[in-house]
Motif scaffolding. Structure first.
Motif, PDB file in Angstrom:
ATOM      1  N   GLU A 139       0.841  -1.205   0.000  1.00  0.00           N
ATOM      2  CA  GLU A 139       0.000   0.000   0.000  1.00  0.00           C
ATOM      3  C   GLU A 139       0.870   1.246   0.000  1.00  0.00           C
ATOM      4  N   GLY A 617     -16.366  -8.981  -1.115  1.00  0.00           N
ATOM      5  CA  GLY A 617     -14.917  -8.839  -1.039  1.00  0.00           C
ATOM      6  C   GLY A 617     -14.333  -8.213  -2.286  1.00  0.00           C
ATOM      7  N   ASP A 620     -15.283  -4.446  -2.260  1.00  0.00           N
ATOM      8  CA  ASP A 620     -14.522  -3.722  -1.242  1.00  0.00           C
ATOM      9  C   ASP A 620     -13.060  -3.566  -1.671  1.00  0.00           C
ATOM     10  N   THR A 621     -12.546  -4.543  -2.406  1.00  0.00           N
ATOM     11  CA  THR A 621     -11.178  -4.438  -2.918  1.00  0.00           C
ATOM     12  C   THR A 621     -11.076  -3.326  -3.950  1.00  0.00           C
ATOM     13  N   ARG A 636      -3.971  -4.537  -7.397  1.00  0.00           N
ATOM     14  CA  ARG A 636      -4.718  -4.634  -6.145  1.00  0.00           C
ATOM     15  C   ARG A 636      -5.662  -5.840  -6.167  1.00  0.00           C
ATOM     16  N   VAL A 637      -6.386  -6.021  -7.256  1.00  0.00           N
ATOM     17  CA  VAL A 637      -7.310  -7.155  -7.362  1.00  0.00           C
ATOM     18  C   VAL A 637      -6.547  -8.474  -7.397  1.00  0.00           C
ATOM     19  N   TRP A 640      -5.624  -9.464  -3.954  1.00  0.00           N
ATOM     20  CA  TRP A 640      -6.786  -9.951  -3.209  1.00  0.00           C
ATOM     21  C   TRP A 640      -7.095 -11.395  -3.583  1.00  0.00           C
TER      22      TRP A 640
END
Length: 647
Positions: A139, A617, A620-621, A636-637, A640
């Protein structure tokens, strides 16, 4: 190496040649502002690839083995830099609900823009010097990359700083500056009202600065189409029509000032003597500062309009136009897609959606061709509210009802939910346009000002009832209001990321939300489902029409004809839309490109996770990191998905 960095490396040489503009609600090239006139104007902050490898770390940079500690240190540093950045923009502070520099309007000069760019360049140099990229959390790396990303946007924009049209019919400065004062300058005290009056003078100074910039652009052969001049003249004239400038109803800023003073008096926060002085001061500022600035602006617009083309031409007709348009595509989509590729994606999407439209046509039992069905939807009175105040109120009431209903279903699809309130309002009369695009303005991060879904309702024949449900979901929940409010409410990331805006992400999400609403049980009326397809077709057509006009030499009439052949959108709205694309090159392509990417990421996650896939989920990701350029969103995905697989 992050996916964004890989994207940087592969596009390095190409992007050096294609500068971009940072976005501001007023003109391109100024400090980025996260006001989303989205669909307005939306002129969101746009993205291009970074042109340097940001992961290299100088030998003198301190190394912290604890990634969390290093990331925390970076976050604190970025928050301090963001606070410095905000001091360049008193208006952005007000958008955020803060009252520092409350009596000031941004410096709109080219010199001020150069100072901001120099400041941004220094922050990036300091970023590289003082932080060890490889020791950050993922992040933290995203935050590092995005800060650097935004500088590259501004640096690449500099050669094209005069290409953005300053005064035009959609979101031109002539209307956005007064709109800011009317809707975003909150008056709670006598000092706030004194600041409001001072800002009348500030707007007058800003208009003069922007006029200087428009004159420089015109000398370089860069001016908008004639219709843009006409729209800017009309809006400017409305602002100085009526009291205190002449007999008649109160002009907008005068009505705003009187209303705010009256509210203070009624609340007992000022006495009558103070109210009289404030009223006199406001009148003086309007008559001696605002009126001369707008009269000068209108005079110049009328004169320069004669040199503008009556037959609008795309961006490629401007000096360095082809390179400018290529860059607009790169920064709005944050991809390497060419104009030809985007055009062809549009053609394929138009063909696909036409097939789904045929199914609805047959379902409702319409006997005739799809083109005839378009005409039926476009012209039959059952699909329109009366062009009366009662009809306008019905549009607002029904839009609220759709939003209230979908909001009850949100917890089934989202873990993250917005705290901010959403309201639905009609656009102010001085900036309202027949067929103008409905749009959204964010609320404040602290929730003291709600998010607003604005509707242009001056001509009710421009808005079919079949379309309004999907528009409400796009502008409100689960679209813009939800995405932007969640971003502003995020904790644990640098503050600048809560206000970041990438058009392809925000508009892609809002368009994805329109289709998601169907999955959530919306569009019970088949005609409203057809309206949803009409809205999706609208965005597919944009890919064809925008690239057609700006890269392939299409005329305005060719674009209108293609639009009408492939959609049921009323002609008034079609013509307004086509003219929007002409003054905002490339912006309209971001919607469908972003939607397709989010859909692709979801399909991939569903395939990879199988029974482990959780829609809450996934959503929200996508929403939980704030607005992101496509490469960062992809990473990012992917992370996840891996985390769920390993759970």
């Amino acid at each position: 190496m992050s996916k964004l960095q890989a994207f940087i490396d592969t596009t390095n040489d190409r992007d050096r040649k294609m500068p971009i503009t940072l976005n501001n609600p007023l003109i391109p090239g100024l400090l980025a502002v996260a006001i989303f006139t989205g669909c307005q104007a939306d002129r969101g902050t746009e993205a291009t690839a970074l042109t340097d490898k940001v992961q290299s770390t100088p030998a003198e940079a301190p190394v912290t083995l604890d990634a969390e500690a290093e990331t925390h240190r970076l976050t604190e540093w970025l928050d301090a830099r963001y606070e410095e950045q905000l001091q360049f923009s008193p208006m952005q502070l007000s958008y955020l609900g803060r009252k520092e520099l409350y009596d000031q309007i941004d410096d709109m000069s080219e010199a001020a823009e150069a100072r901001r760019l120099a400041w941004m360049e220094k922050t990036v140099a300091d970023l590289k010097k003082h932080f060890h990229y490889d020791k950050l959390t993922q992040e933290g790396k995203n935050s590092y990359d995005i800060w650097h990303f935004q500088f590259e946007q501004a640096r690449a924009a500099e050669p094209f700083k005069r290409h953005g049209y300053i005064f035009e019919q959609m979101g031109g400065s002539q209307s956005q500056l007064p709109n800011f004062l009317l809707n975003f300058h909150k008056v709670d005290t006598i000092e706030d009202m004194q600041a409001y009056i001072a800002r009348i003078g500030g707007i007058s100074r800003a208009i003069n600065q922007l006029l200087e910039r428009a004159e420089l652009a015109a000398k370089a052969g860069i001016r908008p189409p004639r219709f843009a001049f006409e729209g800017a003249i009309e809006q400017s004239s409305k602002l100085i029509d009526g009291a205190p400038f002449k007999n008649g109803d109160d002009a907008p800023l005068w009505a705003g000032a009187k209303g705010k003073i009256a509210a203070l008096l009624e609340a007992g926060k000022i006495n009558q003597k103070q109210a009289d002085k404030l009223t006199a001061d406001a009148r003086r500022a309007l008559e001696t500062q605002f009126l001369p600035a707008y009269k000068t602006l209108i005079s110049w617009l009328k004169e320069d309009m004669q040199k503008a083309s009556a037959q609008p031409q795309g961006a490629s007709s401007l000096p360095d136009g082809p390179a400018f348009y290529n860059q607009r595509l790169a920064n709005t989509t944050t991809t390497k897609l060419t104009a030809d590729e985007i055009h062809n994606i549009g053609l394929k999407e138009v063909a696909r959606i036409r097939g789904e439209m045929e199914t609805i046509k047959e379902q409702v039992g319409f006997k005739g061709s799809l083109q005839e069905f378009f005409t039926f939807i476009r012209e039959d009175k059952q699909f329109y509210y009366p062009n009366t105040d009662m009809g306008r109120q019905s549009y607002l009431n029904d839009s609220k009802a759709f939003l209230n209903d979908i909001s009850t279903r949100l917890p089934e699809y989202f873990g993250l939910l917005p705290k901010a309130e959403l309201v639905v309002k009609r656009v102010e009369s001085f900036r309202e346009q027949d067929g103008g695009a409905q749009h959204y303005y964010p609320g404040t991060p602290d929730g003291t000002r709600p998010g607003v879904y604005y509707a242009h309702l001056s001509d009710m024949s421009a808005y079919s009832t079949t379309d309004m449900e999907t528009v409400a979901y796009h502008e409100g929940n689960p679209g813009h209001h939800m995405q932007i409010s969640i971003a502003q409410e995020l904790e644990g990331i640098p503050l600048f990321r809560t206000q970041a805006h990438f058009t392809v992400y925000s508009e892609g999400w809002a368009l994805y939300s329109e289709k998601l609403a169907k999955e959530m049980g919306a569009y019970e009326d088949p005609y409203n489902l057809f309206g949803h397809l009409t809205a999706e077709m609208w965005r597919a057509i944009r890919l064809v029409v925008d690239t057609g006009m700006h890269a392939k030499g299409w005329s305005e009439e060719q674009a209108v004809e293609y639009f009408l052949e492939n959609s049921a959108i009323p002609e008034t709205a079609v013509r307004s839309e086509v003219r929007r694309y002409l003054v905002w090159p490339g912006q309209a392509t971001a919607y469908k490109i972003g939607m397709l990417k989010i859909q692709e990421l979801r399909r991939q996650a569903e395939e990879q996770l199988g029974d482990k896939f959780d829609i809450r989920g996934f959503h929200d990701t996508v929403l939980g990191g704030g607005a992101l350029p496509i490469p960062v969103l992809e990473s990012r995905v992917a992370r996840w998905v891996k985390s769920v697989q390993g759970a």
